[in-house]
Design a protein around this motif. Structure first.
Motif, PDB file in Angstrom:
ATOM      1  N   TYR A   1      -0.160  -3.414 -12.342  1.00  0.00           N
ATOM      2  CA  TYR A   1       0.804  -3.815 -11.199  1.00  0.00           C
ATOM      3  C   TYR A   1       0.288  -5.100 -10.581  1.00  0.00           C
ATOM      4  N   LEU A   2      -1.106  -4.880 -10.041  1.00  0.00           N
ATOM      5  CA  LEU A   2      -1.492  -6.097  -9.368  1.00  0.00           C
ATOM      6  C   LEU A   2      -1.887  -7.363 -10.204  1.00  0.00           C
ATOM      7  N   LYS A   3      -2.069  -6.990 -11.381  1.00  0.00           N
ATOM      8  CA  LYS A   3      -2.144  -8.216 -12.358  1.00  0.00           C
ATOM      9  C   LYS A   3      -0.871  -8.885 -12.351  1.00  0.00           C
ATOM     10  N   ASP A   4       0.197  -8.363 -12.482  1.00  0.00           N
ATOM     11  CA  ASP A   4       1.515  -8.952 -12.822  1.00  0.00           C
ATOM     12  C   ASP A   4       1.594  -9.811 -11.469  1.00  0.00           C
TER      13      ASP A   4
ATOM     14  N   PRO B   1       6.685  -1.271 -12.931  1.00  0.00           N
ATOM     15  CA  PRO B   1       7.172  -0.793 -14.292  1.00  0.00           C
ATOM     16  C   PRO B   1       5.994   0.346 -14.854  1.00  0.00           C
ATOM     17  N   TYR B   2       4.795   0.339 -13.902  1.00  0.00           N
ATOM     18  CA  TYR B   2       3.694   1.195 -14.713  1.00  0.00           C
ATOM     19  C   TYR B   2       3.606   2.559 -13.880  1.00  0.00           C
TER      20      TYR B   2
ATOM     21  N   VAL C   1      -6.109   1.085 -18.758  1.00  0.00           N
ATOM     22  CA  VAL C   1      -6.653   0.734 -17.499  1.00  0.00           C
ATOM     23  C   VAL C   1      -5.577   1.490 -16.582  1.00  0.00           C
ATOM     24  N   GLY C   2      -5.930   1.822 -15.410  1.00  0.00           N
ATOM     25  CA  GLY C   2      -5.201   2.472 -14.243  1.00  0.00           C
ATOM     26  C   GLY C   2      -3.901   1.581 -14.090  1.00  0.00           C
ATOM     27  N   PRO C   3      -2.654   2.178 -13.905  1.00  0.00           N
ATOM     28  CA  PRO C   3      -1.478   1.487 -13.737  1.00  0.00           C
ATOM     29  C   PRO C   3      -1.280   0.495 -12.690  1.00  0.00           C
TER      30      PRO C   3
ATOM     31  N   SER D   1       0.758  -1.091  -0.089  1.00  0.00           N
ATOM     32  CA  SER D   1      -0.089  -0.004   0.143  1.00  0.00           C
ATOM     33  C   SER D   1       0.872   1.182  -0.071  1.00  0.00           C
ATOM     34  N   GLN D   2       2.297   1.106   0.021  1.00  0.00           N
ATOM     35  CA  GLN D   2       3.167   2.291  -0.026  1.00  0.00           C
ATOM     36  C   GLN D   2       3.339   2.616  -1.555  1.00  0.00           C
ATOM     37  N   LEU D   3       2.673   1.892  -2.325  1.00  0.00           N
ATOM     38  CA  LEU D   3       2.790   2.255  -3.934  1.00  0.00           C
ATOM     39  C   LEU D   3       1.882   3.487  -4.217  1.00  0.00           C
ATOM     40  N   PRO D   4       2.201   4.521  -5.039  1.00  0.00           N
ATOM     41  CA  PRO D   4       3.310   4.381  -5.982  1.00  0.00           C
ATOM     42  C   PRO D   4       4.534   5.022  -5.262  1.00  0.00           C
TER      43      PRO D   4
END
Ligand SMILES: *Cc1c(COP(=O)(O)O)cnc(C)c1O
Length: 393
Positions: free
Chosen positions: A318-321, A13-14, A312-314, A2-5
């Motif tokens: 990220y969550l997909k990868d 990478p997004y 789609v939102g970056p 949850s510290q992202l971005p």
């Protein structure tokens, strides 16, 4: 997680900020302002007042017992964003950004809109906060969405038709960005989802996280524990990101995002950017993108205009990868079935966007156990779609 971005707006990478020189300063100013109000109690008190007294928060969490009984397995709950003023979750972000724009001393809002829902929500916020409002809309969309165009005009907004490219949302977004570059002194660009250059994906997620925070409190109160599954539809990804984010650290909660498969992901007519796209750059961000082999952006198709976006939102990319969220695509036809079932069994007409999330239940529910808890985010109400439903059924 949850510290992202990171400070530059990267989700792995997004994300990031792929904008012309002239917009770097505007994005930095907005980031600084957003950081400031994030810690500002007064801002949050004022925002809470508008969300509660104007928009109608908190929204209900409803146990859909008839719908649950149909599958005879887990318990299905609905997070009722359809009950909000203007009929969808979009108002959460437009009120917050309208208030932020006012704090920044801006006098003018610009926005892009596809189906017109975000345009109406932005024009509404502009009324409340006494701001001017210009909405860019593709000429093709203006014809398809006459009612929302008229609503925006009644609300005092100026709707500017966009004749470039495919004359739809993607082109309207380019024009809105161009307007912002030119008028950055007095103008806030009110982006409609968790897309675009940093800080928008983070900022809009935070403004929409009220959905997930409420859900968490409500389910613990009603069922005494966290859910087993969360399901939401993913267009740009804002209702889902706001719903999911407060649960990302809870490993026991399985999280599912549903994209629009249109006429099928093996046809050219779909909007499944996560399932079928490749990483690319559009509208100032890096994310999954529907593109041909030369990198040309493809047109997205869905029965629901709100899911009709080629990227789609970056954070979703990220969550997909990372595998933390699973993504599936649901066709127009299965979404319509989801619409019909909820309408008949519960007397709730959902928008066609969350009907996609409902359309996934026949796949998911047989896998659930008797006491499993499944929560579906109903991002908006179906009034706007009745005409479309009538044509298809
Ligand atoms: C606009 C819209 C969506 C899609 O946008 P997200 O940013 O993915 O949430 C979903 N549901 C409704 C009702 C909408 O109006």
């Amino acid at each position: 997680m949850s510290q992202l971005p990171d400070v530059k707006g990267h989700f792995g990478p997004y994300g990031g900020r792929y904008v012309p020189e002239t917009l770097v300063k505007a994005c930095e100013e907005l980031t600084a302002a957003y950081r400031k109000i994030k810690r500002d109690k007064k801002f949050h008190e004022e925002l809470r007042y508008y969300l509660e007294s104007y928009a109608g928060r908190p929204t209900a969490l409803y146990e859909a017992k008839n719908l649950s009984a149909k599958f005879g397995r887990g318990r299905i709950f609905l997070k009722r964003e359809d009950l909000l003023h203007t009929g969808a979750h979009k108002i959460n972000s437009t009120l917050a950004q309208g208030l932020l724009a006012k704090r920044l001393g801006k006098t003018r809002l610009v926005a892009e809109t596809g189906a017109g829902q975000h345009g109406v929500a932005t024009a509404t916020a502009a009324c409340v906060f006494g701001l001017k409002c210009v909405v860019y809309m593709g000429a093709v969309d203006i014809e398809r969405q006459a009612l929302n165009v008229y609503k925006m005009k009644l609300l005092g907004a100026e709707v500017r038709p966009v004749h470039s490219g495919s004359k739809t949302l993607k082109d309207a977004t380019n024009e809105a960005i161009r307007d912002w570059v030119t008028n950055v002194e007095d103008t806030h660009y009110l982006l409609g989802s968790v897309v675009g250059p940093h800080p928008y994906p983070e900022m809009v997620r935070e403004f929409q996280s009220v959905i997930g925070k409420e859900t968490r409190r409500q389910i613990v109160k009603q069922a005494g524990r966290l859910p087993n599954y969360l399901i939401a539809c993913v267009g740009g990804g804002s209702n889902s990101m706001g719903f999911f984010h407060p649960f990302l650290k809870d490993r026991s909660v399985r999280i599912v995002g549903i994209e629009a498969a249109g006429e099928g992901v093996s046809t050219p007519h779909h909007a499944a950017s996560i399932t079928k796209g490749r990483p690319g750059i559009l509208h100032g961000m890096k994310s999954y993108l529907l593109q041909d082999k030369n990198g040309q952006v493809l047109l997205a198709h869905s029965i629901s205009a709100g899911l009709d976006y080629p990227s789609v939102g970056p954070e979703h990319a990220y969550l997909k990868d990372s595998g933390r969220v699973s993504y599936y695509a649901v066709t127009d036809g299965d979404a319509l079935k989801g619409f019909e079932v909820l309408t008949k069994l519960e007397g709730i007409m959902p928008a066609l966007e969350p009907s996609h999330a409902l359309g996934y239940l026949p796949k998911l529910m047989p896998k659930t156990k008797k006491n499993d808890i499944v929560i579906v985010c109903i991002s908006g109400r179906g009034d706007k779609d009745i005409h479309t439903v009538q044509q298809y059924l």
